[in-house]
Design an enzyme around this catalytic site. Structure first.
Site, PDB file in Angstrom:
ATOM      1  N   ASP A 154       0.821  -1.221   0.000  1.00  0.00           N
ATOM      2  CA  ASP A 154       0.000   0.000   0.000  1.00  0.00           C
ATOM      3  C   ASP A 154       0.854   1.270   0.000  1.00  0.00           C
ATOM      4  O   ASP A 154       0.332   2.370   0.166  1.00  0.00           O
ATOM      5  CB  ASP A 154      -0.941  -0.007   1.208  1.00  0.00           C
ATOM      6  N   GLY A 155       2.168   1.114  -0.171  1.00  0.00           N
ATOM      7  CA  GLY A 155       3.027   2.302  -0.241  1.00  0.00           C
ATOM      8  C   GLY A 155       3.631   2.675   1.103  1.00  0.00           C
ATOM      9  O   GLY A 155       4.504   3.543   1.176  1.00  0.00           O
ATOM     10  N   HIS A 210      21.271  25.027   0.896  1.00  0.00           N
ATOM     11  CA  HIS A 210      20.863  25.965  -0.147  1.00  0.00           C
ATOM     12  C   HIS A 210      20.935  27.399   0.365  1.00  0.00           C
ATOM     13  O   HIS A 210      21.407  28.294  -0.333  1.00  0.00           O
ATOM     14  CB  HIS A 210      19.443  25.624  -0.618  1.00  0.00           C
ATOM     15  N   ASP A 257      24.104  33.052  -9.287  1.00  0.00           N
ATOM     16  CA  ASP A 257      22.962  33.910  -8.919  1.00  0.00           C
ATOM     17  C   ASP A 257      23.306  34.731  -7.687  1.00  0.00           C
ATOM     18  O   ASP A 257      24.320  34.467  -7.014  1.00  0.00           O
ATOM     19  CB  ASP A 257      21.665  33.093  -8.727  1.00  0.00           C
ATOM     20  N   LYS A 286      20.025  36.255 -11.779  1.00  0.00           N
ATOM     21  CA  LYS A 286      19.095  35.148 -12.061  1.00  0.00           C
ATOM     22  C   LYS A 286      17.796  35.389 -11.308  1.00  0.00           C
ATOM     23  O   LYS A 286      17.810  35.644 -10.106  1.00  0.00           O
ATOM     24  CB  LYS A 286      19.671  33.797 -11.629  1.00  0.00           C
ATOM     25  N   ARG A 318      13.990  33.572 -10.857  1.00  0.00           N
ATOM     26  CA  ARG A 318      13.142  32.441 -11.210  1.00  0.00           C
ATOM     27  C   ARG A 318      11.713  32.789 -10.827  1.00  0.00           C
ATOM     28  O   ARG A 318      11.425  33.082  -9.675  1.00  0.00           O
ATOM     29  CB  ARG A 318      13.592  31.199 -10.440  1.00  0.00           C
ATOM     30  N   SER A 359      18.506  20.786 -13.253  1.00  0.00           N
ATOM     31  CA  SER A 359      18.433  20.644 -14.716  1.00  0.00           C
ATOM     32  C   SER A 359      19.760  21.044 -15.362  1.00  0.00           C
ATOM     33  O   SER A 359      20.009  20.730 -16.520  1.00  0.00           O
ATOM     34  CB  SER A 359      17.333  21.542 -15.266  1.00  0.00           C
ATOM     35  N   GLY A 360      20.560  21.787 -14.621  1.00  0.00           N
ATOM     36  CA  GLY A 360      21.825  22.291 -15.166  1.00  0.00           C
ATOM     37  C   GLY A 360      21.657  23.650 -15.835  1.00  0.00           C
ATOM     38  O   GLY A 360      22.640  24.276 -16.231  1.00  0.00           O
ATOM     39  N   THR A 399      20.923  26.605 -14.706  1.00  0.00           N
ATOM     40  CA  THR A 399      21.601  27.720 -14.021  1.00  0.00           C
ATOM     41  C   THR A 399      23.083  27.753 -14.399  1.00  0.00           C
ATOM     42  O   THR A 399      23.653  28.815 -14.688  1.00  0.00           O
ATOM     43  CB  THR A 399      21.452  27.558 -12.493  1.00  0.00           C
TER      44      THR A 399
HETATM   45  O1  PRP Z   1      20.216  23.245 -12.260  1.00  0.00           O
HETATM   46  P1  PRP Z   1      18.989  24.074 -12.062  1.00  0.00           P
HETATM   47  O2  PRP Z   1      17.737  23.350 -12.456  1.00  0.00           O
HETATM   48  O3  PRP Z   1      19.095  25.402 -12.726  1.00  0.00           O
HETATM   49  O4  PRP Z   1      18.809  24.298 -10.504  1.00  0.00           O
HETATM   50  C1  PRP Z   1      19.856  24.631  -9.655  1.00  0.00           C
HETATM   51  C2  PRP Z   1      19.637  25.982  -9.044  1.00  0.00           C
HETATM   52  O5  PRP Z   1      18.444  25.960  -8.254  1.00  0.00           O
HETATM   53  C3  PRP Z   1      18.720  26.492  -6.968  1.00  0.00           C
HETATM   54  O6  PRP Z   1      18.485  27.844  -6.906  1.00  0.00           O
HETATM   55  P2  PRP Z   1      17.059  28.505  -7.159  1.00  0.00           P
HETATM   56  O7  PRP Z   1      16.888  28.756  -8.615  1.00  0.00           O
HETATM   57  O8  PRP Z   1      16.007  27.731  -6.485  1.00  0.00           O
HETATM   58  O9  PRP Z   1      17.320  29.925  -6.550  1.00  0.00           O
HETATM   59  P3  PRP Z   1      16.927  30.775  -5.301  1.00  0.00           P
HETATM   60  O10 PRP Z   1      16.501  29.905  -4.173  1.00  0.00           O
HETATM   61  O11 PRP Z   1      18.233  31.466  -5.029  1.00  0.00           O
HETATM   62  O12 PRP Z   1      15.873  31.659  -5.801  1.00  0.00           O
HETATM   63  C4  PRP Z   1      20.183  26.201  -6.750  1.00  0.00           C
HETATM   64  O13 PRP Z   1      20.768  27.071  -5.814  1.00  0.00           O
HETATM   65  C5  PRP Z   1      20.774  26.345  -8.133  1.00  0.00           C
HETATM   66  O14 PRP Z   1      21.209  27.665  -8.370  1.00  0.00           O
END
Ligand code: PRP
Length: 324
Positions: free
Chosen positions: A34-35, A131, A172, A201, A203, A231-232, A234
């Site tokens: 059931d997970g 982070h 960023d 940057k 988002r 995703s890479g 950034t």
């Molecule tokens: O490889 P990606 O898919 O680009 O994700 C990686 C980025 O995401 C996160 O920052 P986020 O964009 O969440 O920034 P913030 O919290 O500083 O707004 C992290 O610090 C990287 O900079």
């Protein structure tokens, strides 16, 4: 002490155990149809200081929520069964990015995760390259321990640049402090000065924008430093900007190589000469088969040293590179 590693972090756990010259303690994990799931130590934890390793990155095989729940229940089970203390070692901490409200009625999930760890009975939560360090440390009432990858990456930077000019770039605004500290560590350890730069940057609703770039990168080997690669995207946009501003070589450095959807573009990008991550998450290690551009730095010895320091053998301030 007891040292456990939940299944999704077994390799990392083994590396920590190896560096501590001990074996991982046995535990059982069962998944139900059931997970639901259960995990329990297979040795007594009564009176022991328990360390549990589990990186909380979501993958197709196990969501971040599942991993978080497993870790929380394991901590609680250790406490239920008499552990003297439990340290959660979550090198990659889930929900660290949701550290503030950005939309009306947003959650502040970083804080709720902290409350869950405390409710489960964690005495200390150890992470690698948070982070947002301030958000992480402020969210917890229990002890926190933040490990930094600066000292892991500095010798590799030295090796890669072989005396050529170096610059450290934050991709960023939020990562500027982190990148500045790497620059300072490099300078302190080599006696050479390094350039610095950062990229705008923004988002919003999943869309990334911002093209401003400021930095001293011309003719330098540039190290773009971040906490994670998802995703890479950034890294690729920052690498392109560095190239446009005259960088001779560009390397992407991050603690956590999540390498999610889209990360093939990172490895294929002409703007990037190399990618350096730790083995904090299994996806980083699994990605190695895909490209020679990727170099993985083991983080087990650093975590093992942190455990040694927590147990009174060595200075945490020294380990963390903090001034007295
Ligand atoms: O490889 P990606 O898919 O680009 O994700 C990686 C980025 O995401 C996160 O920052 P986020 O964009 O969440 O920034 P913030 O919290 O500083 O707004 C992290 O610090 C990287 O900079």
């Amino acid at each position: 002490m007891r040292l456990f590693a939940l299944k999704a972090s077994e390799e990392l756990g083994a590396s920590i155990a190896g560096a501590l010259d001990c074996a991982l303690d046995p535990h059982e994990e069962r998944d139900f149809e059931d997970g639901e799931h259960k995990a329990r130590p297979l040795v007594s934890v009564r009176g022991e200081d328990v360390y549990v390793v589990h990186s909380l990155n979501g993958t197709p095989a196990a969501s971040a929520n599942d991993k978080l729940c497993k870790l929380l229940f394991f901590i609680a089970a250790c406490k239920e069964n008499g552990a003297a203390s439990v340290t959660a070692i979550a090198p990659y901490l889930a929900y660290a990015r949701k550290d503030r409200q950005t939309k009306a009625r947003d959650p502040v999930t970083t804080k709720y995760v902290a409350q869950l760890f405390e409710a489960a009975g964690a005495d200390c939560v150890m992470v690698l390259q948070a982070h947002n360090l301030a958000a992480f440390q402020n969210a917890y009432r229990c002890r926190t321990l933040h490990l930094d990858t600066r000292k892991l990456f500095t010798p590799i930077i030295k090796e890669l640049v072989a005396g050529q000019p170096v610059a450290v770039v934050s991709p960023d605004g939020g990562g500027m402090k982190r990148a500045q500290l790497l620059k300072e560590t490099y300078e302190a350890e080599t006696g050479e000065s390094a350039g610095f730069g950062f990229m705008e940057k923004r988002r919003s609703r999943g869309v990334v924008s911002g093209t401003l770039f400021a930095g001293e990168v011309k003719d330098a080997s540039v190290f773009i430093f971040d906490d994670m690669i998802g995703s890479g995207g950034t890294m690729v946009r920052a690498a392109r900007a560095c190239r446009e501003h005259g960088a001779s070589r560009v390397y992407a450095l991050a603690a956590h190589g999540l390498f999610g959807e889209g990360s093939e573009d990172l490895f294929a990008s002409d703007a990037i000469d190399g990618v350096l991550v730790t083995d904090s998450v299994r996806t980083a290690v699994e990605a190695k088969v895909r490209t020679e551009k990727l170099r993985i730095v083991p983080v087990g010895p650093l975590i093992a040293n942190a455990i040694r320091c927590l147990r009174g053998n060595g200075s945490l301030s020294d380990l963390l590179g903090m001034e007295d």
